[in-house]
Design a protein around this motif. Structure first.
Motif, PDB file in Angstrom:
ATOM      1  N   GLU A 204      56.280  82.581  55.695  1.00 22.66           N
ATOM      2  CA  GLU A 204      54.902  83.081  55.746  1.00 22.66           C
ATOM      3  C   GLU A 204      54.527  83.745  54.431  1.00 22.66           C
ATOM      4  OE1 GLU A 204      52.130  86.082  58.499  1.00 22.66           O
ATOM      5  OE2 GLU A 204      54.281  85.862  58.885  1.00 22.66           O
ATOM      6  N   VAL A 205      53.344  83.399  53.932  1.00 23.25           N
ATOM      7  CA  VAL A 205      52.786  84.023  52.738  1.00 23.25           C
ATOM      8  C   VAL A 205      51.454  84.650  53.136  1.00 23.25           C
ATOM      9  CG1 VAL A 205      51.929  83.695  50.386  1.00 23.25           C
ATOM     10  CG2 VAL A 205      53.870  82.328  51.211  1.00 23.25           C
ATOM     11  N   GLN A 206      51.372  85.961  53.057  1.00 23.45           N
ATOM     12  CA  GLN A 206      50.125  86.640  53.395  1.00 23.45           C
ATOM     13  C   GLN A 206      49.251  86.692  52.146  1.00 23.45           C
ATOM     14  OE1 GLN A 206      49.772  91.035  54.488  1.00 23.45           O
ATOM     15  NE2 GLN A 206      49.848  90.073  56.504  1.00 23.45           N
ATOM     16  N   VAL A 207      47.979  86.313  52.325  1.00 27.64           N
ATOM     17  CA  VAL A 207      47.050  86.240  51.194  1.00 27.64           C
ATOM     18  C   VAL A 207      45.845  87.132  51.482  1.00 27.64           C
ATOM     19  CG1 VAL A 207      45.678  84.736  49.715  1.00 27.64           C
ATOM     20  CG2 VAL A 207      47.794  83.872  50.733  1.00 27.64           C
ATOM     21  N   GLU A 208      45.532  88.007  50.526  1.00 30.21           N
ATOM     22  CA  GLU A 208      44.382  88.891  50.644  1.00 30.21           C
ATOM     23  C   GLU A 208      43.336  88.496  49.600  1.00 30.21           C
ATOM     24  OE1 GLU A 208      45.397  93.259  51.397  1.00 30.21           O
ATOM     25  OE2 GLU A 208      47.194  92.506  50.383  1.00 30.21           O
ATOM     26  N   PHE A 209      42.145  88.203  50.070  1.00 23.07           N
ATOM     27  CA  PHE A 209      41.024  87.876  49.196  1.00 23.07           C
ATOM     28  C   PHE A 209      40.181  89.141  49.047  1.00 23.07           C
ATOM     29  CE2 PHE A 209      42.481  84.054  51.209  1.00 23.07           C
ATOM     30  CZ  PHE A 209      42.366  83.068  50.246  1.00 23.07           C
ATOM     31  N   MET A 210      40.233  89.748  47.862  1.00 23.74           N
ATOM     32  CA  MET A 210      39.552  91.014  47.633  1.00 23.74           C
ATOM     33  C   MET A 210      38.102  90.767  47.213  1.00 23.74           C
ATOM     34  SD  MET A 210      42.267  92.602  48.366  1.00 23.74           S
ATOM     35  CE  MET A 210      41.683  94.283  48.154  1.00 23.74           C
ATOM     36  N   ASP A 211      37.188  91.555  47.792  1.00 21.71           N
ATOM     37  CA  ASP A 211      35.764  91.396  47.471  1.00 21.71           C
ATOM     38  C   ASP A 211      35.400  89.917  47.440  1.00 21.71           C
ATOM     39  OD1 ASP A 211      33.145  91.889  46.640  1.00 21.71           O
ATOM     40  OD2 ASP A 211      33.702  92.005  44.521  1.00 21.71           O
ATOM     41  N   PRO A 212      35.547  89.214  48.580  1.00 22.73           N
ATOM     42  CA  PRO A 212      35.504  87.748  48.550  1.00 22.73           C
ATOM     43  C   PRO A 212      34.133  87.106  48.412  1.00 22.73           C
ATOM     44  CG  PRO A 212      35.783  88.504  50.801  1.00 22.73           C
ATOM     45  CD  PRO A 212      35.860  89.727  49.918  1.00 22.73           C
ATOM     46  N   ALA A 213      33.059  87.905  48.320  1.00 23.78           N
ATOM     47  CA  ALA A 213      31.751  87.290  48.098  1.00 23.78           C
ATOM     48  C   ALA A 213      31.821  86.466  46.819  1.00 23.78           C
ATOM     49  CB  ALA A 213      30.663  88.351  47.989  1.00 23.78           C
ATOM     50  N   ASP A 214      31.440  85.195  46.905  1.00 26.31           N
ATOM     51  CA  ASP A 214      31.631  84.261  45.792  1.00 26.31           C
ATOM     52  C   ASP A 214      30.636  84.534  44.668  1.00 26.31           C
ATOM     53  OD1 ASP A 214      32.991  81.575  45.000  1.00 26.31           O
ATOM     54  OD2 ASP A 214      30.860  81.240  44.638  1.00 26.31           O
ATOM     55  N   GLY A 215      31.144  84.633  43.455  1.00 31.52           N
ATOM     56  CA  GLY A 215      30.276  84.801  42.297  1.00 31.52           C
ATOM     57  C   GLY A 215      29.681  86.201  42.204  1.00 31.52           C
ATOM     58  N   ASP A 216      28.595  86.334  41.428  1.00 31.71           N
ATOM     59  CA  ASP A 216      27.998  87.640  41.164  1.00 31.71           C
ATOM     60  C   ASP A 216      26.789  87.940  42.032  1.00 31.71           C
ATOM     61  OD1 ASP A 216      29.827  88.138  39.086  1.00 31.71           O
ATOM     62  OD2 ASP A 216      28.603  86.946  37.699  1.00 31.71           O
TER      63      ASP A 216
END
Length: 392
Positions: free
Chosen positions: A173-185
């Motif tokens: 298992e690889v846990q992945v965290e997407f920080m501030d995931p809103a795409d782009g600016d």
């Protein structure tokens, strides 16, 4: 007649989540391909086997699906407090085109492991045993991702008993965290609304949640477009008229989201936005024959990638699903039963997936702080890929 011989490029072929891709260290590419431009695109096209009018990618590493026509270029990070820069290229199958407009969430699960093995993470940050926290700069969308990579005896631990629907065999298992995931600016909801009426000339007007989280995604209601949310690939991919309707919806949605100015530009931006449709939880049989019940899931979601219904779920779209589910009033949230939630389990063609997400309102606008999910990754082959020396 003389021909230019083939050249060898160090590469690794890796499964990440429910996708596969060819991974390169930037320093290993020919010098002309170490920067953006035609040489880099042409090399990746030839490696994958595109453009292929037969749609098979027989003369390359691609697998003739959006999930297996992917490339990754990694480099030691140029960003403070990051280990590795991750650049993703989605290679078109039947056209000479590499789309750099978005991320691949599934292959993200393999980025940390490849960075460790490829010497892109400083040795003093790699534990002998336990978990290595790899700080990834996603260069396509300029966001931070944190991968938690298991380690045993100083090496990446790839084998394990973690099962991921859409992948045949278990792995670590690889846990992945997407920080501030809103795409782009831009804003997470580029139209300013949680739900819009999306008018698609010649097709209809549909309720739509258009969100930039993980990857720009247009969510529709399944029964508004003639589906029940339990469809498998053949039900849609075998229907050319349906695929054309979805592409038209995607093009008009891209304009409404401000991603393109005219629908004619959508053909050059195949990777984004995604189109998905959702429905309340219900029973269905997955593509592997596994029974999924309404008690197993909160909501059913199907998504298209590169013009076809995905066999499972794109990792970035899973981030979009989790984020939308966390915000009361979106179509995903309403299909899941409404209210506040920090975790959602959704059903997809191959089974189920659980995603956690955090969202909050700041000055009246919604923002996502983090999305988290578990994937797995495994090296399939490493060595060199070969391409004709005049390919670029």
């Amino acid at each position: 007649m003389s021909h230019v011989p083939q050249i060898k490029i160090p590469a690794t072929y890796i499964r990440g989540g429910t996708s596969k891709g060819v991974f390169f260290r930037r320093q290993d590419l020919p010098e002309s391909a170490q920067v953006a431009g035609a040489a880099r695109d042409n090399i990746l096209l030839r490696v994958i086997g595109s453009p292929d009018p037969y749609g098979k990618q027989t003369d390359g590493m691609g697998g003739a699906t959006s999930s297996t026509s992917k490339t990754v270029i990694l480099d030691k990070s140029s960003q403070p407090d990051h280990d590795v820069d991750y650049l993703f290229g989605q290679v078109a199958i039947d056209r000479a085109f590499v789309d750099w407009s978005g991320n691949c969430g599934n292959l993200t699960a393999a980025v940390g492991a490849f960075a460790i093995s490829g010497g892109l993470v400083d040795a003093d940050r790699i534990p002998q045993d336990g978990v290595c926290v790899v700080r990834i700069w996603q260069a396509n969308i300029k966001k931070t991702i944190i991968a938690h990579v298991p380690m045993t005896n100083g090496e990446v631990q790839e084998t394990g008993d973690f099962e991921l629907d859409g992948v045949t065999f278990p792995a670590a298992e690889v846990q992945v965290e997407f920080m501030d995931p809103a795409d782009g600016d831009g804003a997470m909801f580029p139209t300013g609304n949680l739900v819009d009426d999306l008018e698609v000339p010649g097709v209809g007007t549909f309720k739509a949640t258009m969100i930039n989280a993980g990857i720009p995604t247009i969510f529709l209601i399944a029964d508004e477009i003639g589906y029940d949310g339990t469809e498998l690939q053949d039900a849609i991919n075998g229907d050319p008229a349906a695929l054309e309707r979805f592409e038209t919806i995607r093009a008009y949605g891209a304009v409404r989201m401000g991603l393109i100015e005219d629908i004619s530009e959508a053909v050059a931006r195949q990777h984004t936005p995604k189109v998905a449709f959702c429905a309340p939880a219900q029973n269905y049989v997955s593509s592997s024959g596994k029974q999924v019940t309404s008690d197993d899931i909160d909501v059913a979601v199907r998504a298209l990638s590169m013009g076809k219904l995905h066999h499972a779920m794109m990792g970035t779209a899973a981030v979009a699903i989790g984020t939308a589910a966390a915000i009361p009033g979106t179509l995903v949230n309403l299909a899941a039963g409404g209210g506040e939630r920090s975790v959602v389990t959704f059903g997809h063609p191959s089974g189920t997936l659980k995603v956690g997400a955090e969202a909050k309102q700041v000055d009246g606008e919604w923002t996502a702080t983090k999305a988290i999910m578990s994937r797995s990754a495994r090296v399939l082959m490493e060595g060199w890929v070969r391409i004709p020396g005049d390919s670029f």
